[in-house]
Design an enzyme around this catalytic site. Structure first.
Site, PDB file in Angstrom:
ATOM      1  N   SER A 117       0.816  -1.212   0.000  1.00 53.16           N
ATOM      2  CA  SER A 117       0.000   0.000   0.000  1.00 53.16           C
ATOM      3  C   SER A 117       0.850   1.263   0.000  1.00 53.16           C
ATOM      4  O   SER A 117       0.336   2.350  -0.199  1.00 53.16           O
ATOM      5  CB  SER A 117      -0.943  -0.011   1.201  1.00 53.16           C
ATOM      6  OG  SER A 117      -0.230  -0.282   2.367  1.00 53.16           O
ATOM      7  N   HIS A 138      -1.706  -2.538  -6.936  1.00 53.02           N
ATOM      8  CA  HIS A 138      -2.317  -2.153  -5.668  1.00 53.02           C
ATOM      9  C   HIS A 138      -3.847  -2.151  -5.757  1.00 53.02           C
ATOM     10  O   HIS A 138      -4.440  -1.286  -6.403  1.00 53.02           O
ATOM     11  CB  HIS A 138      -1.798  -0.763  -5.247  1.00 53.02           C
ATOM     12  CG  HIS A 138      -2.290  -0.320  -3.919  1.00 53.02           C
ATOM     13  ND1 HIS A 138      -2.537   0.995  -3.597  1.00 53.02           N
ATOM     14  CD2 HIS A 138      -2.606  -1.029  -2.801  1.00 53.02           C
ATOM     15  CE1 HIS A 138      -2.971   1.071  -2.364  1.00 53.02           C
ATOM     16  NE2 HIS A 138      -3.027  -0.132  -1.858  1.00 53.02           N
ATOM     17  N   GLU A 150      -4.013   0.450  -8.785  1.00 54.35           N
ATOM     18  CA  GLU A 150      -2.877   1.318  -9.101  1.00 54.35           C
ATOM     19  C   GLU A 150      -1.736   0.431  -9.602  1.00 54.35           C
ATOM     20  O   GLU A 150      -1.400  -0.571  -8.953  1.00 54.35           O
ATOM     21  CB  GLU A 150      -2.407   2.089  -7.855  1.00 54.35           C
ATOM     22  CG  GLU A 150      -3.349   3.212  -7.440  1.00 54.35           C
ATOM     23  CD  GLU A 150      -2.864   3.966  -6.193  1.00 54.35           C
ATOM     24  OE1 GLU A 150      -3.023   5.186  -6.144  1.00 54.35           O
ATOM     25  OE2 GLU A 150      -2.332   3.321  -5.257  1.00 54.35           O
ATOM     26  N   ASN A 188      -3.596   6.440  -1.367  1.00 54.46           N
ATOM     27  CA  ASN A 188      -3.308   6.435   0.068  1.00 54.46           C
ATOM     28  C   ASN A 188      -2.679   7.741   0.555  1.00 54.46           C
ATOM     29  O   ASN A 188      -2.804   8.096   1.718  1.00 54.46           O
ATOM     30  CB  ASN A 188      -2.421   5.245   0.438  1.00 54.46           C
ATOM     31  CG  ASN A 188      -3.233   3.962   0.502  1.00 54.46           C
ATOM     32  OD1 ASN A 188      -4.459   4.017   0.600  1.00 54.46           O
ATOM     33  ND2 ASN A 188      -2.577   2.822   0.438  1.00 54.46           N
TER      34      ASN A 188
HETATM   35  N1  3HC Z   1     -16.689  -7.947  -0.019  1.00 55.14           N
HETATM   36  C1  3HC Z   1     -17.386  -8.070  -1.162  1.00 55.14           C
HETATM   37  N2  3HC Z   1     -18.449  -7.292  -1.465  1.00 55.14           N
HETATM   38  C2  3HC Z   1     -18.804  -6.377  -0.565  1.00 55.14           C
HETATM   39  C3  3HC Z   1     -18.108  -6.200   0.645  1.00 55.14           C
HETATM   40  C4  3HC Z   1     -17.015  -7.046   0.904  1.00 55.14           C
HETATM   41  N3  3HC Z   1     -16.288  -6.937   2.010  1.00 55.14           N
HETATM   42  N4  3HC Z   1     -18.703  -5.198   1.336  1.00 55.14           N
HETATM   43  C5  3HC Z   1     -19.728  -4.760   0.572  1.00 55.14           C
HETATM   44  N5  3HC Z   1     -19.790  -5.466  -0.574  1.00 55.14           N
HETATM   45  C6  3HC Z   1     -20.716  -5.257  -1.698  1.00 55.14           C
HETATM   46  C7  3HC Z   1     -22.136  -5.583  -1.334  1.00 55.14           C
HETATM   47  O1  3HC Z   1     -22.420  -6.937  -1.553  1.00 55.14           O
HETATM   48  C8  3HC Z   1     -22.915  -4.683  -2.284  1.00 55.14           C
HETATM   49  O2  3HC Z   1     -22.945  -5.244  -3.576  1.00 55.14           O
HETATM   50  P1  3HC Z   1     -24.131  -4.920  -4.633  1.00 55.14           P
HETATM   51  O3  3HC Z   1     -24.340  -3.423  -4.626  1.00 55.14           O
HETATM   52  O4  3HC Z   1     -23.593  -5.424  -5.917  1.00 55.14           O
HETATM   53  O5  3HC Z   1     -25.301  -5.645  -4.144  1.00 55.14           O
HETATM   54  C9  3HC Z   1     -22.050  -3.429  -2.380  1.00 55.14           C
HETATM   55  O6  3HC Z   1     -20.725  -3.853  -2.012  1.00 55.14           O
HETATM   56  C10 3HC Z   1     -22.541  -2.351  -1.463  1.00 55.14           C
HETATM   57  O7  3HC Z   1     -22.549  -2.885  -0.148  1.00 55.14           O
HETATM   58  P2  3HC Z   1     -23.583  -2.496   0.994  1.00 55.14           P
HETATM   59  O8  3HC Z   1     -24.869  -2.011   0.358  1.00 55.14           O
HETATM   60  O9  3HC Z   1     -23.668  -3.603   1.977  1.00 55.14           O
HETATM   61  O10 3HC Z   1     -22.882  -1.344   1.810  1.00 55.14           O
HETATM   62  P3  3HC Z   1     -22.364   0.051   1.320  1.00 55.14           P
HETATM   63  O11 3HC Z   1     -23.293   0.696   0.359  1.00 55.14           O
HETATM   64  O12 3HC Z   1     -21.962   0.766   2.545  1.00 55.14           O
HETATM   65  O13 3HC Z   1     -21.041  -0.296   0.486  1.00 55.14           O
HETATM   66  C11 3HC Z   1     -18.702  -0.327   0.466  1.00 55.14           C
HETATM   67  C12 3HC Z   1     -19.954  -0.906   1.079  1.00 55.14           C
HETATM   68  C13 3HC Z   1     -18.626  -0.738  -1.010  1.00 55.14           C
HETATM   69  C14 3HC Z   1     -17.516  -0.924   1.208  1.00 55.14           C
HETATM   70  C15 3HC Z   1     -18.752   1.217   0.565  1.00 55.14           C
HETATM   71  O14 3HC Z   1     -18.979   1.568   1.885  1.00 55.14           O
HETATM   72  C16 3HC Z   1     -17.506   1.903   0.085  1.00 55.14           C
HETATM   73  O15 3HC Z   1     -17.290   2.094  -1.108  1.00 55.14           O
HETATM   74  N6  3HC Z   1     -16.626   2.305   1.039  1.00 55.14           N
HETATM   75  C17 3HC Z   1     -15.380   2.977   0.734  1.00 55.14           C
HETATM   76  C18 3HC Z   1     -14.354   1.943   0.410  1.00 55.14           C
HETATM   77  C19 3HC Z   1     -12.998   2.543   0.169  1.00 55.14           C
HETATM   78  O16 3HC Z   1     -12.800   3.742   0.141  1.00 55.14           O
HETATM   79  N7  3HC Z   1     -12.002   1.670  -0.014  1.00 55.14           N
HETATM   80  C20 3HC Z   1     -10.661   2.066  -0.194  1.00 55.14           C
HETATM   81  C21 3HC Z   1      -9.914   1.864   1.075  1.00 55.14           C
HETATM   82  S1  3HC Z   1      -8.202   2.253   0.906  1.00 55.14           S
HETATM   83  C22 3HC Z   1      -7.485   0.842   0.410  1.00 55.14           C
HETATM   84  O17 3HC Z   1      -8.077  -0.201   0.341  1.00 55.14           O
HETATM   85  C23 3HC Z   1      -6.033   0.909   0.102  1.00 55.14           C
HETATM   86  C24 3HC Z   1      -5.220   0.077   1.052  1.00 55.14           C
HETATM   87  O18 3HC Z   1      -3.885   0.101   0.621  1.00 55.14           O
HETATM   88  C25 3HC Z   1      -5.269   0.598   2.466  1.00 55.14           C
END
Ligand code: 3HC
Length: 282
Positions: A117, A138, A150, A188
């Site tokens: 990351s 990434h 990325e 990040n």
């Molecule tokens: N695994 C697989 N699918 C998942 C999941 C998981 N852990 N969590 C949620 N989903 C799916 C659901 O099944 C749903 O699918 P659908 O719309 O096709 O039916 C969809 O995602 C939306 O889920 P929910 O309705 O249950 O919940 P939300 O609307 O709150 O969405 C989320 C969940 C997609 C995680 C949303 O909150 C989101 O986009 N959050 C921001 C995520 C983000 O910014 N990630 C980047 C983090 S930084 C990173 O990863 C970099 C690393 O290096 C640190």
């Protein structure tokens, strides 16, 4: 590319395994402990069950997908892979050791990618005799949902390696963005200092955690608030990324907030330990 190796079965590793297996690739998985492999497979299985419930997948398809995943605690399972994606602990020394081992056992033309990351691809690649075939790939959490990958070239990564990985990224339904090697890359470097700032706002008593998150959801149109996002990413991962930004740039604006450190010291890491800024036991 036919056989993909994935090292690590944590939050990111499990997601990466799922994405490749769902796209029809044979996936060879290596984790250090049997219990980690079981946990990784359980995560994939649970995610696929979710898709079955939504009638986007059948039981038969799930069986086929799970059948494409081969596991071992022995790193030699990676021998025949065309691409390996390393998603192990964010520790430079551990990654270099793994890459040196992979370099020795893998085919000459195998590409070794890291899902780091924020660590230097160039430094990880220096542990191998094939720095032209080492690259950053990434993914974002949750991997099956998030579209971005990325793609980061180290100083010696060849254009050919980059093109192969860009093509593969598109093939698995993701969008590649090419990024020059720099601490935290693009996402990040923006996202994690934002989470760190939200922790500072909480520590200053400016607003409650719920209101900080609500404010960012409604005021900036973020899908979840920064504290909930910290819990999703893992507060230990957030701290590790802040440390890299702080050490590499030497700029106090990247100083990890003491409350973030305190949370990590207390093992309140977010969803993975069932408690972070929020409680996930219920
Ligand atoms: N695994 C697989 N699918 C998942 C999941 C998981 N852990 N969590 C949620 N989903 C799916 C659901 O099944 C749903 O699918 P659908 O719309 O096709 O039916 C969809 O995602 C939306 O889920 P929910 O309705 O249950 O919940 P939300 O609307 O709150 O969405 C989320 C969940 C997609 C995680 C949303 O909150 C989101 O986009 N959050 C921001 C995520 C983000 O910014 N990630 C980047 C983090 S930084 C990173 O990863 C970099 C690393 O290096 C640190």
């Amino acid at each position: 590319m036919k056989k993909i190796g994935v090292l690590g079965t944590g939050t990111m590793g499990a997601g990466i395994i799922q994405v490749f297996a769902q796209k029809g690739y044979e996936v060879c998985v290596r984790a250090r402990r049997d219990s980690s492999i079981e946990r990784g497979l359980a995560t994939v299985s649970k995610n696929l069950d979710r898709l079955i419930k939504k009638e986007r997948l059948t039981e038969e398809q799930k069986t086929e997908i799970m059948g494409r995943i081969h596991t071992s605690t022995d790193i030699s399972i990676m021998k025949e892979c065309d691409l390996i994606v390393e998603a192990a602990t964010e520790n430079m020394e551990a990654k270099k050791e793994l890459f040196a081992q992979l370099d020795e056992i893998c085919k000459e033309d195998t590409i070794i990618a890291t899902n780091t990351s924020s660590l230097s691809i160039t430094e990880i690649a220096s542990a191998t005799n094939r720095p032209d075939k080492v690259i950053g790939m990434h993914f974002f959490n949750p991997v099956p949902v998030m579209k971005l990958v990325e793609i980061i070239k180290g100083i010696a990564t060849s254009d050919e390696t980059k093109e192969v990985i860009v093509g593969l990224t598109k093939e698995i339904g993701k969008t590649p963005v090419e990024v020059e090697e720099a601490p935290g890359f693009v996402v990040n470097r923006v996202l994690i200092p934002m989470i760190n700032e939200a922790v500072g706002i909480l520590a200053d008593g400016v607003a409650t955690k719920e209101d900080i998150d609500e404010a960012m959801k409604l005021g900036a149109n973020h899908p979840i608030g920064p504290l909930a996002l910290g819990d999703l990413v893992g507060l230990d991962v957030c701290l590790a990324i802040m440390e890299v930004l702080y050490n590499e740039f030497g700029d106090s604006k990247y100083r990890p907030h003491p409350l973030l450190r305190k949370m990590v010291r207390a093992n309140l890491l977010g969803r993975k330990t069932k408690e972070g800024f929020y409680n996930y036991n219920r």
